[in-house]
Design a protein around this motif. Sequence first.
Motif, short mmCIF file in Angstrom:
data_model
loop_
_atom_site.label_atom_id
_atom_site.label_comp_id
_atom_site.label_asym_id
_atom_site.label_seq_id
_atom_site.Cartn_x
_atom_site.Cartn_y
_atom_site.Cartn_z
N TYR A 96 -12.62 -7.61 2.34
CA TYR A 96 -12.81 -7.77 0.91
C TYR A 96 -13.28 -6.46 0.31
O TYR A 96 -14.08 -5.74 0.88
CB TYR A 96 -13.82 -8.88 0.60
CG TYR A 96 -15.25 -8.55 0.90
CD1 TYR A 96 -16.11 -8.10 -0.10
CD2 TYR A 96 -15.75 -8.67 2.20
CE1 TYR A 96 -17.43 -7.79 0.18
CE2 TYR A 96 -17.07 -8.36 2.49
CZ TYR A 96 -17.91 -7.93 1.47
OH TYR A 96 -19.21 -7.61 1.75
N LYS A 97 -12.70 -6.15 -0.82
CA LYS A 97 -13.07 -4.94 -1.54
C LYS A 97 -12.31 -4.95 -2.84
O LYS A 97 -11.09 -5.13 -2.84
CB LYS A 97 -12.71 -3.68 -0.74
CG LYS A 97 -13.20 -2.38 -1.36
CD LYS A 97 -12.88 -1.20 -0.45
CE LYS A 97 -13.42 0.10 -1.01
NZ LYS A 97 -13.08 1.27 -0.15
N ASP A 98 -13.00 -4.75 -3.91
CA ASP A 98 -12.34 -4.70 -5.21
C ASP A 98 -11.34 -3.55 -5.20
O ASP A 98 -11.69 -2.41 -4.90
CB ASP A 98 -13.38 -4.48 -6.31
CG ASP A 98 -12.78 -4.70 -7.69
OD1 ASP A 98 -13.51 -5.17 -8.56
OD2 ASP A 98 -11.60 -4.40 -7.89
N LYS A 99 -10.08 -3.83 -5.55
CA LYS A 99 -9.05 -2.79 -5.52
C LYS A 99 -9.37 -1.62 -6.44
O LYS A 99 -8.93 -0.50 -6.23
CB LYS A 99 -7.69 -3.38 -5.89
CG LYS A 99 -7.08 -4.22 -4.79
CD LYS A 99 -5.65 -4.55 -5.10
CE LYS A 99 -4.81 -3.32 -5.06
NZ LYS A 99 -3.37 -3.58 -5.29
N ASP A 100 -10.15 -1.90 -7.48
CA ASP A 100 -10.49 -0.83 -8.41
C ASP A 100 -11.32 0.26 -7.76
O ASP A 100 -11.43 1.38 -8.27
CB ASP A 100 -11.25 -1.40 -9.61
CG ASP A 100 -10.35 -2.29 -10.47
OD1 ASP A 100 -9.12 -2.12 -10.38
OD2 ASP A 100 -10.88 -3.13 -11.20
N THR A 101 -11.97 -0.08 -6.62
CA THR A 101 -12.82 0.91 -5.95
C THR A 101 -12.05 1.71 -4.91
O THR A 101 -12.60 2.62 -4.30
CB THR A 101 -14.01 0.21 -5.27
OG1 THR A 101 -13.52 -0.61 -4.20
CG2 THR A 101 -14.78 -0.64 -6.25
N LEU A 102 -10.77 1.37 -4.69
CA LEU A 102 -9.98 2.12 -3.73
C LEU A 102 -9.61 3.49 -4.30
O LEU A 102 -9.42 3.65 -5.51
CB LEU A 102 -8.69 1.37 -3.40
CG LEU A 102 -8.81 0.06 -2.61
CD1 LEU A 102 -7.43 -0.58 -2.49
CD2 LEU A 102 -9.41 0.28 -1.24
N SER A 103 -9.48 4.46 -3.42
CA SER A 103 -9.01 5.77 -3.87
C SER A 103 -7.52 5.65 -4.21
O SER A 103 -6.84 4.70 -3.82
CB SER A 103 -9.21 6.81 -2.77
OG SER A 103 -8.35 6.53 -1.67
N ALA A 104 -7.02 6.65 -4.92
CA ALA A 104 -5.60 6.63 -5.31
C ALA A 104 -4.70 6.61 -4.08
O ALA A 104 -3.68 5.91 -4.05
CB ALA A 104 -5.30 7.85 -6.18
N GLU A 105 -5.07 7.37 -3.05
CA GLU A 105 -4.25 7.41 -1.83
C GLU A 105 -4.29 6.08 -1.09
O GLU A 105 -3.27 5.61 -0.59
CB GLU A 105 -4.74 8.53 -0.91
CG GLU A 105 -3.85 8.69 0.32
CD GLU A 105 -4.23 9.90 1.16
OE1 GLU A 105 -3.63 10.09 2.22
OE2 GLU A 105 -5.15 10.65 0.73
N GLU A 106 -5.47 5.44 -1.05
CA GLU A 106 -5.58 4.13 -0.39
C GLU A 106 -4.76 3.08 -1.12
O GLU A 106 -4.09 2.25 -0.50
CB GLU A 106 -7.05 3.70 -0.33
CG GLU A 106 -7.90 4.48 0.64
CD GLU A 106 -9.36 4.08 0.56
OE1 GLU A 106 -10.03 4.05 1.60
OE2 GLU A 106 -9.84 3.80 -0.56
N THR A 107 -4.80 3.13 -2.43
CA THR A 107 -4.02 2.17 -3.22
C THR A 107 -2.53 2.37 -2.99
O THR A 107 -1.78 1.40 -2.80
CB THR A 107 -4.34 2.32 -4.72
OG1 THR A 107 -5.74 2.13 -4.92
CG2 THR A 107 -3.56 1.32 -5.54
N LEU A 108 -2.07 3.62 -2.99
CA LEU A 108 -0.66 3.90 -2.77
C LEU A 108 -0.23 3.45 -1.38
O LEU A 108 0.85 2.87 -1.20
CB LEU A 108 -0.39 5.40 -2.95
CG LEU A 108 1.06 5.85 -2.71
CD1 LEU A 108 2.01 5.14 -3.67
CD2 LEU A 108 1.18 7.36 -2.84
N LYS A 109 -1.08 3.69 -0.40
CA LYS A 109 -0.76 3.28 0.97
C LYS A 109 -0.59 1.76 1.05
O LYS A 109 0.33 1.25 1.69
CB LYS A 109 -1.86 3.75 1.92
CG LYS A 109 -1.57 3.45 3.39
CD LYS A 109 -2.66 3.99 4.30
CE LYS A 109 -2.70 5.51 4.24
NZ LYS A 109 -3.68 6.07 5.23
N SER A 110 -1.46 1.04 0.38
CA SER A 110 -1.37 -0.42 0.38
C SER A 110 -0.09 -0.90 -0.30
O SER A 110 0.60 -1.78 0.21
CB SER A 110 -2.59 -1.03 -0.34
OG SER A 110 -3.78 -0.76 0.36
#
Length: 395
Positions: free
Chosen positions: A259-273
């Motif tokens: 669990y982790k709010d997606k808004d707290t992900l880095s840009a690279e982590e979000t793109l990877k997901s």
Amino acid sequence: MSKETRAELSETDGSKKLEDENSLGDVRFYPPLYTQRYSFAAKILEKHDAKWVVDLGCSECAIVRFYREVPSVQKIQLVDIDREALDFNKNRIKPRPSDYIFKRANPLSIEIYEGSATSLDNRTIGCDAVSMIEFIEHLYPDILEEVEENVFGRLRPRLVVVTTPNYEFNSLFPGELRFRHYDHKFEWIRSEFQSWCQGVCEKYSYSVEYTGIGDPPLESQEVGFCSQAAIFTSSSESKPSIESKECCYCLVAESTFPYKDKDTLSAEETLKSEVSYIINLLTSNHRSMDSDQSCFCVQKDDKEQMEIPVDHLMTFSRISKLVKTDDLKKFLHENGYQLTEDQSTLIIPLEDEWEDRYHDGSEEENETDICVEDSNVNFYEAATSCAIDTEEIWD
């Protein structure tokens, strides 16, 4: 017909089982009745903002597919006495690949226990909801009294959801009138069920609302729902007065969800997901993509592979809102993806090694996350429309 007569009939005719309410003749349910019951229970949990639910008589554990999607729920405990069934179905509680991509805003833990609903395990004390879905009819009257005392008198959750067969509906099934399953100790008509519920309310200071699942045909409205349901609620803020120091249940399996709010992900982590999700979506459906001229499968060196143009990946807003085409090519190259020499096309080997990269081997993983691309699609609709497991649906 009296309760005693119905009980005798069940004992003498136990070999004639009605295990599948969807294949009994003229009366049919869509979605299947068991998925409607699970969806109903999940909606009640969501409506009451339940955070910790104990499901008694969980059987094949299939209800967890619905409960884990309720945003407020943070702990699910599944309890049953059938160790063989629990061991066989324990992988149902594992997180799916999509759970790592679209992480929950709230934590979630799921535990499976072998144990009796008549016993109070200290690990269940403090729950705010209990569900008993098509469970009480499997209990002898003296055992039901013990379960009633354990749930309403000792655990005292603020919410209890109960469903059980409506015997009046059985008259619509073909053949002689009988119980729906050989293991049912009773099946109540509506007045009997409501009498039991009122007794529970008076004894333990609960209030109750009646409803049901499985609409009867228009010409037979008088028989009521196929499954009758009761929603018990308590306004009392008092905690259970009885404390148990005993761990009387046996832990079979447990899982903790990311669990982790997606808004707290880095840009690279979000793109990877997002890239992982889209590629997973395309490769999982490659057998049915003949109409999609953008992606195609080819044979190379006796191995099948899928070719996905990078420009096609950019047509997904999940990706295009995060990165430009040249940056996406650079990202794919740096993260070990195979590209053609001109970097215009992504190459995905369609073999066991690739499938293992995204799948955990469970049979049910794609029930909801591959059937719908948009993660915001109502999970109840997705779970019911895509359910394909082979669970015994009589329970």
